[in-house]
Design a protein around this motif. Structure first.
Motif, PDB file in Angstrom:
ATOM      1  N   THR A 163      36.410  44.574  22.727  1.00 10.86           N
ATOM      2  CA  THR A 163      35.677  45.837  23.248  1.00 10.86           C
ATOM      3  C   THR A 163      34.295  45.795  22.568  1.00 10.86           C
ATOM      4  O   THR A 163      33.282  46.597  23.190  1.00 10.86           O
ATOM      5  N   THR A 164      33.912  44.994  21.630  1.00  8.36           N
ATOM      6  CA  THR A 164      32.578  45.051  21.119  1.00  8.36           C
ATOM      7  C   THR A 164      31.605  43.886  21.926  1.00  8.36           C
ATOM      8  O   THR A 164      30.432  44.092  21.940  1.00  8.36           O
ATOM      9  N   LYS A 165      32.401  43.054  22.458  1.00  7.17           N
ATOM     10  CA  LYS A 165      31.412  41.872  23.040  1.00  7.17           C
ATOM     11  C   LYS A 165      31.867  41.536  24.585  1.00  7.17           C
ATOM     12  O   LYS A 165      32.771  40.621  24.689  1.00  7.17           O
ATOM     13  N   LYS A 166      31.828  42.264  25.500  1.00  7.74           N
ATOM     14  CA  LYS A 166      32.468  42.406  26.936  1.00  7.74           C
ATOM     15  C   LYS A 166      31.777  41.110  27.617  1.00  7.74           C
ATOM     16  O   LYS A 166      30.633  41.123  27.819  1.00  7.74           O
ATOM     17  N   VAL A 167      32.563  40.066  27.834  1.00  9.04           N
ATOM     18  CA  VAL A 167      31.976  39.021  28.495  1.00  9.04           C
ATOM     19  C   VAL A 167      32.773  38.647  29.805  1.00  9.04           C
ATOM     20  O   VAL A 167      33.949  38.860  30.045  1.00  9.04           O
ATOM     21  N   ASP A 168      31.982  37.935  30.759  1.00  8.75           N
ATOM     22  CA  ASP A 168      33.002  37.661  32.115  1.00  8.75           C
ATOM     23  C   ASP A 168      33.341  36.336  31.846  1.00  8.75           C
ATOM     24  O   ASP A 168      34.391  35.755  32.775  1.00  8.75           O
ATOM     25  N   ILE A 169      32.759  35.260  31.314  1.00 10.39           N
ATOM     26  CA  ILE A 169      33.127  33.983  31.137  1.00 10.39           C
ATOM     27  C   ILE A 169      33.008  33.601  29.542  1.00 10.39           C
ATOM     28  O   ILE A 169      32.208  33.809  28.707  1.00 10.39           O
ATOM     29  N   ARG A 220      38.101  36.577  37.401  1.00 10.24           N
ATOM     30  CA  ARG A 220      38.351  36.321  38.800  1.00 10.24           C
ATOM     31  C   ARG A 220      37.199  36.670  39.677  1.00 10.24           C
ATOM     32  O   ARG A 220      36.725  35.950  40.292  1.00 10.24           O
ATOM     33  N   HIS A 221      36.850  37.853  39.460  1.00  7.86           N
ATOM     34  CA  HIS A 221      35.814  38.309  40.308  1.00  7.86           C
ATOM     35  C   HIS A 221      34.296  37.539  39.719  1.00  7.86           C
ATOM     36  O   HIS A 221      33.601  37.246  40.965  1.00  7.86           O
ATOM     37  N   ALA A 222      34.141  37.011  38.639  1.00  8.62           N
ATOM     38  CA  ALA A 222      33.059  36.184  38.255  1.00  8.62           C
ATOM     39  C   ALA A 222      33.070  34.774  39.179  1.00  8.62           C
ATOM     40  O   ALA A 222      32.016  34.539  39.598  1.00  8.62           O
ATOM     41  N   LEU A 223      34.197  34.168  38.826  1.00  2.00           N
ATOM     42  CA  LEU A 223      34.369  32.868  39.540  1.00  2.00           C
ATOM     43  C   LEU A 223      34.203  32.922  41.078  1.00  2.00           C
ATOM     44  O   LEU A 223      33.552  32.339  41.740  1.00  2.00           O
ATOM     45  N   LYS A 251      27.823  37.946  31.568  1.00  2.00           N
ATOM     46  CA  LYS A 251      27.760  37.645  30.176  1.00  2.00           C
ATOM     47  C   LYS A 251      28.721  36.614  29.934  1.00  2.00           C
ATOM     48  O   LYS A 251      29.719  36.540  30.285  1.00  2.00           O
ATOM     49  N   ILE A 252      28.115  35.512  28.910  1.00  7.92           N
ATOM     50  CA  ILE A 252      29.060  34.359  28.701  1.00  7.92           C
ATOM     51  C   ILE A 252      29.100  34.297  27.219  1.00  7.92           C
ATOM     52  O   ILE A 252      28.276  34.318  26.331  1.00  7.92           O
ATOM     53  N   GLY A 253      30.411  33.967  26.847  1.00  4.54           N
ATOM     54  CA  GLY A 253      30.700  33.907  25.440  1.00  4.54           C
ATOM     55  C   GLY A 253      31.370  32.454  24.958  1.00  4.54           C
ATOM     56  O   GLY A 253      31.732  31.809  25.999  1.00  4.54           O
ATOM     57  N   ASP A 254      31.101  32.032  23.898  1.00  4.52           N
ATOM     58  CA  ASP A 254      31.212  30.639  23.515  1.00  4.52           C
ATOM     59  C   ASP A 254      32.603  30.687  22.425  1.00  4.52           C
ATOM     60  O   ASP A 254      32.670  31.441  21.556  1.00  4.52           O
ATOM     61  N   ILE A 255      33.438  29.807  22.530  1.00  8.38           N
ATOM     62  CA  ILE A 255      34.531  29.663  21.630  1.00  8.38           C
ATOM     63  C   ILE A 255      34.623  28.116  21.330  1.00  8.38           C
ATOM     64  O   ILE A 255      34.665  27.204  22.023  1.00  8.38           O
ATOM     65  N   PRO A 256      34.263  27.703  19.879  1.00  6.57           N
ATOM     66  CA  PRO A 256      34.536  26.168  19.406  1.00  6.57           C
ATOM     67  C   PRO A 256      35.741  25.556  19.880  1.00  6.57           C
ATOM     68  O   PRO A 256      36.788  26.089  19.514  1.00  6.57           O
TER      69      PRO A 256
END
Length: 288
Positions: A163-169, A220-223, A251-256
């Motif tokens: 909820t602190t960083k809403k991302v679409d991808i 899903r809506h993003a893709l 909004k795009i987030g990264d996970i290593p």
């Protein structure tokens, strides 16, 4: 092959610092296990009610597909999440389709869906076909060759649920702290790192750190919004998805993640793919 060598020479110096950081910051097993446990407890109730569709394009992956299917099943079962695997096979000469059908009889049609195509028609159209056949509210794109381990998926879901960083991808990245590559020689690492460095330098990407990777979680809506806009092929295809998403305000987030080179089968990277990538990069630079 000359184009391939020139590309490596031009980019090796610029990406060396990124390469060193990526290969020296891989998490220890203890740290990784601890964080995976935290992810399982932080995923929202909404996630447990969702269906996740994992789209696996395949071409000559008969040895890898059964292992990948089992790893996905174990990951989602442990996390108490609903899933379906959509196998999109392009008439693989090694009869990957037969293996997919056997897996469907084992795991059930609710967990394994199959899209069989008559020829090798490209990655973008494979994703589109898989998306059309899928039912999930969230979509995971990943390679079927075991380069992408499903164990990173719960962490990706936890970020999307945040909820602190809403991302679409959420993109699995090799090039941020904690990410890395296993099984590549220095030549291949420099090529990949250089391609990623050039893309980040030339394009507006919203801070995404791995533009050529294909291990991603999408709303899903993003893709559905982005995929019809993408025109590039090969490795530039993944890059264009991020560029288009950023341009659309997503909004795009990264996970290593740790990328592991394939054990079975042959890599599809060659000189033609490098040239195609450079052409795609320049087209995106001038048109987006």
């Amino acid at each position: 092959m000359n184009n391939y060598l020139i590309f490596v020479v031009i980019t090796c110096v610029s990406c060396l610092a990124v390469l060193v950081r990526a290969t020296t910051d891989i998490k220890s097993p203890a740290s990784s296990t601890s964080e995976e446990g935290a992810c399982l407890t932080s995923m929202s109730t909404n996630s447990s009610n969702m269906l996740y569709s994992i789209i696996l394009p395949t071409y000559n992956e008969r040895e890898n597909l059964p292992i990948m299917a089992q790893l996905i099943h174990d990951t989602f079962t442990d996390a108490k999440l609903n899933y379906e695997i959509v196998v999109v096979d392009d008439n693989s000469p090694d009869l990957t389709l037969n293996v997919a059908q056997s897996l469907q009889s084992i795991f059930g049609k609710d967990h394994i869906k199959i899209v069989s195509r008559k020829a090798k028609l490209g990655l973008g159209s494979a994703y589109s076909a898989g998306l059309k056949a899928s039912s999930g509210q969230r979509i995971i794109l990943m390679d079927a060759d075991l380069s992408h381990h499903p164990k990173f998926i719960p962490e990706m879901i936890a970020m999307m649920d945040s909820t602190t960083k809403k991302v679409d991808i959420v993109s699995g990245t090799r090039y941020s702290r904690g990410g890395g590559v296993a099984g590549w020689d220095t030549y291949r690492k420099l090529t990949s790192c250089g391609a990623n460095f050039l893309a980040k330098f030339l394009l507006a990407t919203g801070g995404a750190s791995d533009l050529t990777g294909s291990f991603r979680l999408y709303e899903r809506h993003a893709l559905e919004q982005i995929l019809p806009q993408v025109k590039q092929k090969g490795y530039a295809f993944q890059m264009e998805i991020i560029v288009r998403a950023h341009k659309s305000g997503m909004k795009i987030g990264d996970i290593p993640i740790t990328f592991v080179d394939r054990i079975y089968g042959e890599s599809k990277l060659g000189a033609n793919e490098i040239v195609m990538y450079l052409k795609g990069l320049l087209q995106l630079f001038f048109t987006t």
